[in-house]
Scaffold this active site. Sequence first.
Site, mmCIF file in Angstrom:
data_model
loop_
_atom_site.group_PDB
_atom_site.id
_atom_site.type_symbol
_atom_site.label_atom_id
_atom_site.label_comp_id
_atom_site.label_asym_id
_atom_site.label_seq_id
_atom_site.Cartn_x
_atom_site.Cartn_y
_atom_site.Cartn_z
ATOM 1 N N HIS A 194 30.855 -47.255 -14.338
ATOM 2 C CA HIS A 194 29.918 -48.130 -15.047
ATOM 3 C C HIS A 194 30.547 -49.505 -15.318
ATOM 4 O O HIS A 194 29.981 -50.539 -14.967
ATOM 5 C CB HIS A 194 29.513 -47.457 -16.367
ATOM 6 C CG HIS A 194 28.595 -48.290 -17.211
ATOM 7 N ND1 HIS A 194 27.246 -48.042 -17.290
ATOM 8 C CD2 HIS A 194 28.825 -49.362 -18.015
ATOM 9 C CE1 HIS A 194 26.690 -48.930 -18.093
ATOM 10 N NE2 HIS A 194 27.625 -49.743 -18.554
ATOM 11 N N GLU A 195 31.721 -49.496 -15.928
ATOM 12 C CA GLU A 195 32.345 -50.771 -16.300
ATOM 13 C C GLU A 195 32.727 -51.592 -15.070
ATOM 14 O O GLU A 195 32.664 -52.823 -15.096
ATOM 15 C CB GLU A 195 33.555 -50.544 -17.209
ATOM 16 C CG GLU A 195 33.206 -49.940 -18.578
ATOM 17 C CD GLU A 195 32.171 -50.741 -19.371
ATOM 18 O OE1 GLU A 195 32.093 -51.976 -19.193
ATOM 19 O OE2 GLU A 195 31.430 -50.117 -20.156
HETATM 20 ZN ZN LIG Z 1 27.343 -51.548 -19.601
#
Ligand SMILES: [Zn+2]
Length: 629
Positions: A413-414
């Site tokens: 995600h990051e």
């Molecule tokens: Zn995010």
Amino acid sequence: MRSPQRNGLLIAVALAAGCFSSAPRAAAIPAPATMWDLSDLYASPESWQVAFEKNRSQVDGLAAFKGTLGQSSAQLLRSLESMSTARQELYRLYVYAGLKADEDRRVAVNQERRQQIQSLGTRYDEATSWLVPELLAVGETKVRAFIAEQPQVRARFDHFLDDVLRAAPHTLGQEAEGVLAASGTVLAQPSSIYGQLADAELPFPKVTLSDGTEVTVDQAAYTRYRELANRGDRKLVFDAFWSKWREYQGTLGAMLTTKVQGQVFAAKVRKHDSALGAALFADNIPPAVYRQLVTQANAALPVLHRYLRMRKRLLGVTDDLAYYDVYPPMFAIADEPKFSVADSQRITLAALAPLGEPYLAGLRRGFAANWMNVLPSEGKASGAYMNGSAYAVHPYLLLNHNNSFGSLSTFAHEWGHGVHSLLANAEQPFDKADYATFTAETASIGNEMLLSDYMVRNARSREEKIYYLGEALESIRGTFFRQTQFAEFELAIHEEVEQGRPLSGVRLSELYCGILKRYYGDAEGVMKIDPAYCIEWAFVPHFYRNFYVYQYATSMAGAAMLTTSVLNGGAPARERFLNLLRAGGSDYPYELYKKAGIDMASPDPYRALVARMTRIMDEIERLERSSEK
Ligand SMILES: [Zn+2]
């Protein structure tokens, strides 16, 4: 100034209790760097200080441009360039101070540096507070002529100037603006009063669980113990927690009502047709997007009800399903899977292969360098974020990797944010690189989806496949349905005030109950909602953030549609997706989505997400029936 600390939306990854260790072992690749190198920003704290002093004089020099913008297009360019140069350095100073402070919150000198840069940020705001009013005074005709005349103004500042001019009908005379600015502090009070009560002073109750453990059910304990396998314990925790909130229903209602009244007031004064319109104006999002989201979530309630019936069956609930049955994991598994940082890098690269080489190249570049502070350590900031505000440097990521599947998912995600910033910063001038929240989560949630699909495809057993499918399912319920349910409530309470109806704690609970019952299928016999839990609205701090939560749901829908089209549409779809990321903040986020082939005001993205949810449930049921191991 918009805060350069970009945390993005925090998308909760539903963590169930354990599953198989499935990670195929890594081939021999060098151990990844786990600590970021801040010397890419400044060689030392001392050189940061030198740059800080220099930036302060730059900022102080900006006042000299006041009153000159209308002189010529060349003067406009000079002014905007000077502000841009100062702001770019200011952001870089901010990034260093923020990251250094988050390395260890106990180190006082690093916390002081953060305060130091915050006060310079305020000084920048003050030094340039005349900019927007002056541009509006110069007037649209002249500003547009300047844009046409100066290629550099056009290339770097046309979008910013367009955004300023757009606000003209909602900008008041000097006297009224002064009054509004002065009222800002008062209007912000409900939120701090709420924080004071909810986070500090509410006397949370004690309960004794079936195993004899005594627990104070505060917010953290509630989040933890609502997942307990023992149904009686869950009910106990729910009853104790929500009855405490209900004791303060009147006070909590008065606070939220005041907050809503403040927003309705500000919208009216600024000549917006509604509080929703005013809130969405900032990013130029058509209110039709919000309404379409609510319409589509409601149209998809039968799919949510199917999920809830599956939950009831898997939890073995024989009487009515209750609201306290929402959180315990449906798919328990024997061993926890473990993913080292190296595993996470390798799996992320493999899972995101459909995004193509330019995307993977960004990941590889980041993995090979020291851009991440990965492992938990004492005093370090909790959670995870990406900060891409050091424009000419590179993104930095803070993670707290604990080898769970959740940390692998957060990793992917990051890095979605990381590659987004990398591509936008490479493609756009500084002034157009910073992207809005509305598009910020697209790549990151898309990454989670591709990762999930990859884990399902490569799972080593049926049980493990079901585990990953179950995680994906939970995240759609928690992000799409729950956040839209919040968004619907938020809209309803603003409309009550706009239509002149009184609000109170009791009325807020009534409105909340109606929405909750509809979402969870009370009338259809899917779940019985106990009205005692309808005080839940009081527990959601986001209602003090002015129409914010809907973006969790729209982002997930946009990501579902984009990943689906990348998987099905080949190279052209991939290019449209990458172009959305490369575009950064060069246009309004709704328009950027449109260029990527998605109309967020149409039903399509929401249907794509609901179709994904249906596919996941079909697959789970197919696996449950099959004799596959
Ligand atoms: Zn995010």
